[in-house]
Write a protein that holds these residues in place. Structure first.
Motif, PDB file in Angstrom:
ATOM      1  N   UNK A 378       0.449  -1.000  -0.291  1.00 50.99           N
ATOM      2  CA  UNK A 378      -0.143   0.154   0.271  1.00 50.99           C
ATOM      3  C   UNK A 378       0.879   1.224   0.122  1.00 50.99           C
ATOM      4  N   UNK A 379       0.803   2.384  -1.107  1.00 54.51           N
ATOM      5  CA  UNK A 379       0.932   3.769  -1.129  1.00 54.51           C
ATOM      6  C   UNK A 379       1.381   3.965   0.835  1.00 54.51           C
ATOM      7  N   UNK A 380       0.125   4.346   1.621  1.00 57.30           N
ATOM      8  CA  UNK A 380       0.326   4.328   3.017  1.00 57.30           C
ATOM      9  C   UNK A 380       1.351   4.046   3.521  1.00 57.30           C
ATOM     10  N   UNK A 381       2.443   3.017   2.994  1.00 54.79           N
ATOM     11  CA  UNK A 381       4.124   2.442   3.928  1.00 54.79           C
ATOM     12  C   UNK A 381       4.797   3.386   3.331  1.00 54.79           C
ATOM     13  N   UNK A 382       4.503   4.242   1.937  1.00 58.63           N
ATOM     14  CA  UNK A 382       5.670   4.728   2.005  1.00 58.63           C
ATOM     15  C   UNK A 382       7.112   5.487   2.088  1.00 58.63           C
ATOM     16  N   UNK A 383       7.853   5.013   1.680  1.00 57.92           N
ATOM     17  CA  UNK A 383       8.455   6.733   2.391  1.00 57.92           C
ATOM     18  C   UNK A 383       8.978   7.349   2.020  1.00 57.92           C
ATOM     19  N   UNK A 384       8.426   7.741   1.324  1.00 62.12           N
ATOM     20  CA  UNK A 384       8.589   9.330   0.647  1.00 62.12           C
ATOM     21  C   UNK A 384       6.898   9.883   0.981  1.00 62.12           C
ATOM     22  N   UNK A 385       8.026  11.405   1.591  1.00 55.99           N
ATOM     23  CA  UNK A 385       6.755  12.071   2.222  1.00 55.99           C
ATOM     24  C   UNK A 385       6.171  12.816   1.246  1.00 55.99           C
ATOM     25  N   UNK A 475       3.063  -0.397  13.587  1.00 57.35           N
ATOM     26  CA  UNK A 475       3.276  -0.035  12.334  1.00 57.35           C
ATOM     27  C   UNK A 475       4.713   0.959  12.207  1.00 57.35           C
ATOM     28  N   UNK A 476       4.402   1.812  13.519  1.00 54.93           N
ATOM     29  CA  UNK A 476       6.183   2.250  13.267  1.00 54.93           C
ATOM     30  C   UNK A 476       6.641   1.846  13.549  1.00 54.93           C
ATOM     31  N   UNK A 477       7.122   0.895  14.804  1.00 62.53           N
ATOM     32  CA  UNK A 477       8.297  -0.234  14.745  1.00 62.53           C
ATOM     33  C   UNK A 477       8.588  -0.749  13.544  1.00 62.53           C
ATOM     34  N   UNK A 478       7.318  -1.496  12.877  1.00 58.46           N
ATOM     35  CA  UNK A 478       7.664  -2.501  11.489  1.00 58.46           C
ATOM     36  C   UNK A 478       8.840  -2.063  11.154  1.00 58.46           C
ATOM     37  N   UNK A 479       7.609  -0.283  10.289  1.00 58.39           N
ATOM     38  CA  UNK A 479       8.431   0.170   8.543  1.00 58.39           C
ATOM     39  C   UNK A 479       9.740   0.777   9.293  1.00 58.39           C
ATOM     40  N   UNK A 480      10.109   0.545  10.986  1.00 54.65           N
ATOM     41  CA  UNK A 480      11.682   1.697  11.232  1.00 54.65           C
ATOM     42  C   UNK A 480      12.565  -0.146  10.964  1.00 54.65           C
ATOM     43  N   UNK A 487       8.134   7.063   6.847  1.00 52.09           N
ATOM     44  CA  UNK A 487       6.806   6.456   7.333  1.00 52.09           C
ATOM     45  C   UNK A 487       6.590   6.027   8.398  1.00 52.09           C
ATOM     46  N   UNK A 488       7.437   5.650   9.328  1.00 55.13           N
ATOM     47  CA  UNK A 488       7.313   5.581  10.582  1.00 55.13           C
ATOM     48  C   UNK A 488       7.639   6.190  11.789  1.00 55.13           C
ATOM     49  N   UNK A 489       8.496   7.381  11.753  1.00 54.25           N
ATOM     50  CA  UNK A 489       7.969   8.442  12.231  1.00 54.25           C
ATOM     51  C   UNK A 489       6.869   8.994  12.017  1.00 54.25           C
ATOM     52  N   UNK A 490       6.098   9.029  10.946  1.00 51.71           N
ATOM     53  CA  UNK A 490       4.783   9.544  10.881  1.00 51.71           C
ATOM     54  C   UNK A 490       3.578   8.670  11.590  1.00 51.71           C
ATOM     55  N   UNK A 491       3.973   7.604  11.344  1.00 52.41           N
ATOM     56  CA  UNK A 491       2.888   6.861  12.447  1.00 52.41           C
ATOM     57  C   UNK A 491       3.466   6.749  13.728  1.00 52.41           C
ATOM     58  N   UNK A 492       4.548   7.408  14.683  1.00 49.09           N
ATOM     59  CA  UNK A 492       4.958   7.462  16.036  1.00 49.09           C
ATOM     60  C   UNK A 492       4.439   8.829  16.486  1.00 49.09           C
ATOM     61  N   UNK A 507      10.325   6.353  24.117  1.00 51.30           N
ATOM     62  CA  UNK A 507      11.489   5.509  23.130  1.00 51.30           C
ATOM     63  C   UNK A 507      10.933   4.895  21.894  1.00 51.30           C
ATOM     64  N   UNK A 508       9.792   4.553  21.200  1.00 49.43           N
ATOM     65  CA  UNK A 508       9.651   4.484  19.540  1.00 49.43           C
ATOM     66  C   UNK A 508      10.665   5.333  18.772  1.00 49.43           C
ATOM     67  N   UNK A 509       9.807   6.961  19.355  1.00 52.38           N
ATOM     68  CA  UNK A 509      10.618   7.412  18.335  1.00 52.38           C
ATOM     69  C   UNK A 509      12.224   7.804  18.511  1.00 52.38           C
TER      70      UNK A 509
END
Length: 769
Positions: A378-385, A475-480, A487-492, A507-509
């Motif tokens: 899914x594009x929702x997990x893209x690392x591109x801003x 999701x942030x952890x999985x993306x990281x 993308x991980x930073x957006x979700x956290x 801590x996750x961030x």
């Protein structure tokens, strides 16, 4: 005889175990956790059997006894009857099993044991012992004598018999043209039946029954938690597939297998086909397919007979109608049940919340089920801003297609862009099932524990009402971990907007910021955690120092010292070989540098990034080889000088840079240089040996800290060392690996430098400790 255990030593062992009667011996050690756990059981059974000697051998204090009996693991239990070894087993036994073993050994005739040992010796010589058909042949794979008729093609056909190495009959089975077909029986050493049943064309069919023995036997039935009180077990097969299991006690009463207690009375509304699962304290009626997977309607009840849940399955996947009790799970206290449709374990379509009378309290359309493959891409997990407006546009497209999972995740990214949570909170309220906070956290935690590395289950739990903050963090952890830190930073950030009070999100961030190379921001999160979670804050700050240390000439920062003996006096490699290895390190560091540079905007200057080492490579990068060769002893040595750059996130790159840089600068120091430069000679300093010893000593201390928690260092009184401002024994176990990697590479470099027979510091035999 004694009611207590007896300490056995080299002096009294033979005298004690050679006595008439039964003697048990427990081989143990003080450092062994299972041994300590078994000790109270052993003592209790000893008190219950004053006519038996219960001995103990401390294998640390009496290693010769352990070696004499080839004790490979502890605890090991041995038994002697009239001086003859009659039993040996490894591992701690539960009390019931030990009690049964003692009782059976009491009835054992030592003369028969002696005879069995004589028969085993005949078997070892290839001679069929008495009781075995003279024409039987020894089957090395099954460790049995076998004999029976064959058909014209040489296949087993008719009744075949099998005997143990001691000559006792263990099995009779009827064959037809090579396949088991018809009745079979297994036997205890005493001759009593241990199992019986029937094969149909090679597959078990109908009841297969196990029978316990009051005497000693090697036949097994009390395994996997089955109580010794179980004296008969009946497993029913349908052409090789298990369709039912029942257990019975000595009075032929049906019992619960784990306790041996009588089976509970079946509640009125539970059908007779349902089985009681004592581990879950539930009744279950489960249909399965030929592979043993759930298939068809499966139903579960409480011990009292109240329906817990029922669902339709298709070959192991929950697909079709689902109905479940749901008291105290939803925000509306009237809700007693929930029901809806599933597709391949995912909720979809309209779900209803019902009261105790089955009246609908609330309905929610959970949209279409989105599987693992679809969500992973899914594009929702893209690392591109993207801009917040673009995420909203994508969310609207998803919502129109009833892809509410993606819609929520897209709005979460929009929220992170604008640092506003109102729109996300409103969408969650509109499309997810409204659970109580406690239940929402419970189901989210269950999903994260069991499927936190998958894309679809978290999204499914999100629309079913799971705690949004926890799942967005998941999701942030999985993306990281998938090296998509933006993308991980957006979700956290979205999770933190919904729950700013949850400090664990900081801590996750912090870990995500590490993958982005934002060490200053990591340290700010560590400072924010210091007041409420000081240990977590200390970990985060130390982690930042480990990853983002400035790469200058590190040997100038400490004086090498080692307490090891036999330190080397000098180098053995020629200058040309040193130059070759310097260029290998430089090439690796240039690859790491290039991979790091790609992660930042052009012109970014970071003090912890590897410096440009092109001056050491006037002819450009050198070849990094993968090879094998045989050493002087004929052992195959592997070399791998490459780096898996494509699979490395920024923390991996930083760790590799740290280890290579440390080894490179110490190599230069070992040749007499006092800064980063191509060595002009091989002129080791006076404390060269201490530096080499220090590398090995610190590697050993790091590994001991990681593997044993420092137990070896405490026993040997080995000194520690500081690592990034902390003593190695205070360093968090998850960070010790960074020190271990650094000193493994440093040791390998020195071992290569000392011995001209070594080809490369990246030999796999140079990293032991």
């Amino acid at each position: 005889m004694s009611e207590h255990t007896v300490e056995l030593t080299d002096d009294n062992f033979q005298q004690t175990t050679g006595k008439s009667g039964l003697v048990l011996v427990d081989f143990w050690a003080a450092w062994c956790g299972p041994c300590r756990a078994f000790a109270p059981t052993y003592e209790a059974v000893a008190k219950a059997h004053p006519d038996v000697i219960f001995g103990k051998v401390d294998t640390e204090a009496h290693p010769d006894l352990g070696g004499r009996f080839d004790i490979q693991s502890i605890p090991t239990l041995m038994a002697f009857k009239d001086g003859v070894i009659v039993h040996r087993s490894s591992g701690a036994l539960p009390r019931g099993r030990l009690e049964t073993l003692v009782q059976s050994l009491k009835t054992l005739d030592a003369a028969l044991v002696k005879k069995a040992e004589e028969n085993k010796r005949l078997t070892e010589q290839g001679i069929a012992p008495p009781g075995v058909d003279p024409e039987a042949e020894w089957d090395e794979k099954d460790q049995e004598w076998a004999h029976g008729p064959q058909d014209d093609d040489g296949e087993k056909h008719g009744v075949w018999k099998y005997w143990r190495a001691d000559g006792t009959l263990c099995n009779e089975c009827h064959y037809e043209h090579g396949k088991p077909h018809g009745a079979f029986k297994r036997f205890h050493e005493s001759g009593g039946v241990s199992q019986d049943g029937e094969f149909v064309q090679g597959e078990l069919h109908g009841p297969r029954t196990w029978y316990a023995s009051e005497g000693f036997t090697t036949e097994r039935m009390h395994e996997n938690g089955v109580s010794e009180k179980v004296r008969k077990t009946v497993m029913t097969y349908d052409h090789g597939r298990v369709v039912g299991v029942q257990h019975f006690d000595a009075q032929d009463r049906k019992v619960v297998p784990s306790t041996g207690e009588p089976y509970p009375d079946r509640p009125r509304d539970v059908p007779p086909e349902a089985e009681f699962h004592e581990n879950d304290d539930q009744w279950a009626h489960v249909h399965v397919d030929a592979e043993g997977e759930r298939h068809g309607l499966c139903r579960f009840w409480t011990a009292e007979g109240e329906l817990l849940w029922e669902a339709e399955f298709v070959h192991g996947s929950r697909t079709g109608r689902f109905h479940s009790r749901a008291e105290d799970e939803y925000a509306d206290p009237r809700v007693a049940f929930d029901e809806g449709q599933c597709e391949e374990n995912l909720a979809h379509g309209v779900w209803s919340l019902l009261d105790a009378n089955g009246k609908v309290v609330l309905t929610k359309d959970l949209g279409v089920a989105q599987g693992e493959d679809e969500l992973r891409e899914s594009p929702v997990f893209s690392n591109l801003p993207r801009k917040a407006s673009e995420w909203r546009e994508y969310a609207a497209t998803c919502a129109e297609a009833r892809k509410y999972r993606e819609a929520v995740l897209a709005v979460a990214r929009a929220a992170a862009c604008e640092q506003r949570h109102e729109e996300l909170a409103a969408l969650l309220a509109r499309v997810v099932l409204p659970r109580t906070p406690e239940n929402a956290q419970g189901i989210a935690g269950h999903t994260l524990e069991g499927a936190g590395d998958s894309w679809a289950p978290m999204a499914d739990t999100l629309v079913r009402g799971g705690d949004a903050g926890m799942l967005l963090r998941g999701y942030a952890v999985l993306l990281d971990q998938s090296d998509r830190p933006r993308a991980a930073l957006d979700f956290i950030h979205a999770a933190m907007l919904l729950h700013p009070e949850r400090t664990e999100f900081l801590f996750t961030r912090g870990l995500i910021l590490a993958n982005l190379g934002l060490d200053a921001h990591m340290n700010r999160d560590a400072e924010a955690l210091a007041a409420t979670e000081p240990q977590t804050a200390r970990f985060l700050g130390t982690y930042a120092r480990c990853l983002f240390r400035k790469l200058d000439f590190w040997p100038a920062e400490e004086k090498p010292h080692s307490t090891y003996n036999g330190l080397p006096e000098g180098a053995g490699q020629e200058l040309t070989a040193v130059h070759r290895i310097v260029q290998k390190y430089a090439t690796r560091l240039q690859l790491v540098r290039a991979a790091m540079v790609k992660r930042f905007k052009p012109g970014a200057s970071l003090p912890w990034m590897p410096p440009d080492l092109s001056a050491l490579l006037p002819g450009g990068p050198v070849e990094l080889v993968v090879d094998e060769f045989d050493d002087e002893e004929g052992e195959t040595i592997s070399i791998d000088e490459t780096l898996p750059i494509a699979r490395m996130g920024l923390p991996d790159l930083a760790r590799a840079a740290r280890a290579d840089w440390n080894a490179l600068t110490w190599l230069m120091w070992a040749c007499g240089e006092r800064g980063v430069a191509m060595p002009r000679a091989v002129a080791p300093p006076a404390d060269f040996g201490h530096a080499a010893g220090m590398a090995s000593q610190r590697l050993w201390r790091s590994r001991d800290r990681r593997v044993t928690g420092g137990r070896g260092a405490k026993m040997s009184n080995s000194p520690g060392f500081p690592f990034e401002g902390m003593d190695i024994d205070e360093l968090h176990p998850n960070l010790v690996g960074i020190a271990e990697q650094q000193y493994a590479d440093m040791q390998a470099m020195f071992l290569w430098l000392i011995n001209p027979a070594h080809v490369s510091p990246w030999q796999d035999n140079l990293r032991g400790s």
